[in-house]
Design an enzyme around this catalytic site. Structure first.
Site, PDB file in Angstrom:
ATOM      1  N   HIS A 225      -8.759  -3.675  -1.466  1.00  0.00           N
ATOM      2  CA  HIS A 225      -7.993  -3.637  -2.988  1.00  0.00           C
ATOM      3  C   HIS A 225      -9.070  -3.493  -4.287  1.00  0.00           C
ATOM      4  O   HIS A 225      -9.661  -3.951  -4.708  1.00  0.00           O
ATOM      5  CB  HIS A 225      -7.321  -5.098  -3.520  1.00  0.00           C
ATOM      6  CG  HIS A 225      -5.733  -4.996  -2.725  1.00  0.00           C
ATOM      7  ND1 HIS A 225      -6.432  -5.425  -1.775  1.00  0.00           N
ATOM      8  CD2 HIS A 225      -4.710  -3.898  -2.566  1.00  0.00           C
ATOM      9  CE1 HIS A 225      -4.699  -5.584  -0.818  1.00  0.00           C
ATOM     10  NE2 HIS A 225      -4.165  -5.090  -1.658  1.00  0.00           N
ATOM     11  N   HIS A 229      -8.972   2.600  -3.102  1.00  0.00           N
ATOM     12  CA  HIS A 229      -7.937   2.382  -2.760  1.00  0.00           C
ATOM     13  C   HIS A 229      -7.429   3.250  -3.704  1.00  0.00           C
ATOM     14  O   HIS A 229      -6.323   4.052  -3.933  1.00  0.00           O
ATOM     15  CB  HIS A 229      -7.656   1.572  -2.531  1.00  0.00           C
ATOM     16  CG  HIS A 229      -5.942   1.397  -2.546  1.00  0.00           C
ATOM     17  ND1 HIS A 229      -5.300   0.882  -1.559  1.00  0.00           N
ATOM     18  CD2 HIS A 229      -5.297   0.164  -3.222  1.00  0.00           C
ATOM     19  CE1 HIS A 229      -4.439   0.541  -1.406  1.00  0.00           C
ATOM     20  NE2 HIS A 229      -3.837   0.487  -2.447  1.00  0.00           N
ATOM     21  N   HIS A 265      -1.857   0.888 -10.266  1.00  0.00           N
ATOM     22  CA  HIS A 265      -0.991  -0.239  -9.496  1.00  0.00           C
ATOM     23  C   HIS A 265      -1.486  -1.600  -8.966  1.00  0.00           C
ATOM     24  O   HIS A 265      -0.873  -2.099  -8.604  1.00  0.00           O
ATOM     25  CB  HIS A 265       0.032   0.109  -8.254  1.00  0.00           C
ATOM     26  CG  HIS A 265      -1.111   0.327  -6.955  1.00  0.00           C
ATOM     27  ND1 HIS A 265      -1.989   1.336  -7.244  1.00  0.00           N
ATOM     28  CD2 HIS A 265      -1.054  -0.004  -6.132  1.00  0.00           C
ATOM     29  CE1 HIS A 265      -2.482   1.236  -5.602  1.00  0.00           C
ATOM     30  NE2 HIS A 265      -2.371   0.913  -4.883  1.00  0.00           N
ATOM     31  N   ASP A 266      -3.196  -1.626  -8.303  1.00  0.00           N
ATOM     32  CA  ASP A 266      -3.928  -2.597  -8.100  1.00  0.00           C
ATOM     33  C   ASP A 266      -4.958  -2.935  -8.658  1.00  0.00           C
ATOM     34  O   ASP A 266      -5.994  -4.086  -8.258  1.00  0.00           O
ATOM     35  CB  ASP A 266      -4.290  -2.215  -6.489  1.00  0.00           C
ATOM     36  CG  ASP A 266      -2.746  -2.673  -5.538  1.00  0.00           C
ATOM     37  OD1 ASP A 266      -1.988  -4.080  -5.679  1.00  0.00           O
ATOM     38  OD2 ASP A 266      -3.153  -2.146  -4.223  1.00  0.00           O
ATOM     39  N   ASP A 375       0.606   4.157  -1.615  1.00  0.00           N
ATOM     40  CA  ASP A 375       0.496   2.982  -1.058  1.00  0.00           C
ATOM     41  C   ASP A 375       0.310   2.870  -0.111  1.00  0.00           C
ATOM     42  O   ASP A 375      -0.784   1.664   0.335  1.00  0.00           O
ATOM     43  CB  ASP A 375       1.076   1.649  -2.325  1.00  0.00           C
ATOM     44  CG  ASP A 375       0.773   0.332  -2.602  1.00  0.00           C
ATOM     45  OD1 ASP A 375      -0.688   0.719  -2.745  1.00  0.00           O
ATOM     46  OD2 ASP A 375       1.288  -0.242  -2.335  1.00  0.00           O
TER      47      ASP A 375
END
Length: 499
Positions: A225, A229, A265-266, A375
């Site tokens: 993460h 990524h 998103h992360d 994802d």
């Protein structure tokens, strides 16, 4: 009509915009709060401003250290206040506002009072950034380009960007060619390719500053993460947005939301999962009541950076509010615990053939599905890339398992390195999570070359993991059998030596 479409009317669904057609209902100079000439600053003037800000911050911190300030409000607010309510009413989180997980202090009551409210992560700058930052602060004007990379590397990176829509795009190579700036470089390119900079009248300096903030808030020490990524998911999202079934109906607002959600998103992922945060009583778990803890944090952190960078400050209030809400809806959809919820809904739409992409709600739902696919698309990549991602995510799982074991916590599923092998984890992930989603995605897109390519890679990669798992089991049985024979031989020898 959705707020974004009222202020930024797109072409009618299914119709391409004509060359020269004005995408904005008002000229750039009439935008509220918009200032022209941002790029017209001379570099010496910028250097003076940087030095003044640096000096003033230093004086404030010195006063705080000497007790001259009673609170940290003079330094930009309380660091312990995790959430900030902006003008639009959506709660956001300040960058670095939540306490870093200091694993040394877990189960250690004597030191529990030493846990601070600031994230204790020292982000080391690369040589390139440190070199130029120090030159600028010393007032030395760089005579050449701010890139220290060899021109051959930059040329290769530009060549890769020309093929960014290809599914065999190697994000690891691209990250090396951009000196670890794959996310910033990719997003700047995609915003330009999709015409988003012109359509929303974005300032390039502000856009770059926001993207740098997002990239730096990913933890580079995480095996999986991290910003690479995020760049990989963004590249996959770009490929999905080009699928004809979807592309013919997408508005510029849809495209910008999809790319921003993929990139962030992360963001600020701590490298552990939600169950770990819950059982260690991390404050994020209580803040979001143990529901989509990480996803809520990613969303609120993104909103905080949008406001801090003022990327959308020139847009009307209701437009920015709509963007923030839709970003949240997209990022929250990546919660793996909601997989069945989205899969059942997608299956129902496809079986009933009632998806109307002219409708903004149906388009948004398919953007959620596209982001979910992006994802978890690693098993659908080429074997060499897919294998690297599989090893990285399992390494992150194993690190969490080692921490849980060290502090006498129950080891989470898939985090026990002694029991959960990489092949077994990947086969289960592909079978129960990836295959059902991508088969439905292929049904939606109509078996396009991209969908068929992904499913072919998925089947081949699954077969290779099965082969590796079989070899592991064969090797394990062989070792057990060898050990039993050796023990039997030793027993026979001992009996023969006994008088």
């Amino acid at each position: 009509m959705p707020v974004l479409e009222r202020f930024f009317p797109a072409v009618e669904p299914g119709r391409r915009r004509r060359t020269g057609e004005e995408p904005m209902p008002f000229p750039m100079g009439s935008l509220p709060g918009y200032q022209q000439g941002t790029l017209a600053w001379d570099l010496p003037e910028m250097i003076k401003m940087v030095k003044l800000v640096w000096k003033s911050n230093g004086e404030l911190r010195g006063a705080k250290h000497r007790g001259g300030l009673d609170s940290e409000d003079a330094l930009g607010g309380s660091a312990g206040d995790a959430r900030v309510r902006g003008q639009t009413g959506v709660l956001s989180e300040r960058r670095g506002s939540y306490p870093f997980i200091d694993f040394r202090l877990l189960n250690n009551s004597t030191l529990s009072g030493e846990i601070g409210t600031k994230k204790k992560v020292k982000r080391l700058l690369s040589f390139q950034r440190y070199f130029h930052a120090s030159r600028l602060l010393r007032g030395i004007v760089p005579q050449a380009s701010l890139y220290l990379l060899d021109e051959d590397y930059l040329g290769q990176a530009r060549h890769m960007l020309s093929k960014v829509g290809m599914w065999d795009f190697d994000i690891f190579l691209f990250d090396r060619l951009t000196n670890g700036n794959s996310l910033v470089t990719l997003l700047c390119h995609l915003f330009n390719v999709h015409g988003l900079i012109h359509h929303f009248q974005l300032d390039m300096v502000t856009l770059h500053r926001f993207l740098v903030m997002v990239q730096e808030d990913y933890h580079s020490q995480n095996p999986y993460h991290n910003a690479v990524h995020a760049a990989d998911v963004t590249q996959a999202m770009h490929c999905y947005l080009r699928e004809p079934k979807l592309a013919n109906f997408l508005t510029p607002s849809d495209i910008m939301l999809g790319l921003l959600a993929a990139a962030a998103h992360d963001v600020d992922h701590p490298g552990v999962n939600q169950p770990f945060l819950i059982k260690t009583k991390h404050h994020l778990a209580s803040l979001y009541q143990n529901v989509s803890v990480l996803e809520n944090h990613h969303w609120r952190s993104t909103i905080g950076m949008l406001r801090e960078s003022r990327l959308l400050a020139h847009l009307p209030k209701e437009v920015t509010q709509d963007i923030e809400q839709q970003l949240g809806s997209l990022i929250l959809a990546t919660d793996i615990n909601r997989q069945n919820e989205f899969l059942i809904r997608l299956k129902s739409h496809l079986d009933n053939q009632d998806l109307r992409l002219e409708d903004a709600q149906d388009r948004h739902f398919m953007l959620q599905i596209a982001l979910k696919c992006a994802d978890i698309c690693n098993p659908c990549r080429l074997w060499d890339l897919s294998k690297q991602w599989s090893e990285r995510v399992c390494e992150e799982f194993y690190r969490q398992g080692d921490l849980e074991q060290k502090f006498e916590l129950e080891i989470s599923p898939l985090c026990n390195q002694q029991k959960d092998t990489i092949p077994s984890i990947q086969i289960g992930f592909m079978t129960y999570i990836v295959e059902p989603l991508f088969e439905r995605w292929a049904q939606f897109t109509g078996d396009t070359p991209l969908s068929e390519n992904m499913l072919n890679h998925l089947r081949r990669n699954k077969a290779k993991w099965r082969s590796l798992l079989h070899k592991q089991h064969s090797s394990s049985r062989s070792n057990d059998h060898s050990g039993q024979v050796t023990g039997s031989q030793e027993q026979t020898l001992n009996e023969e030596e006994t008088p």
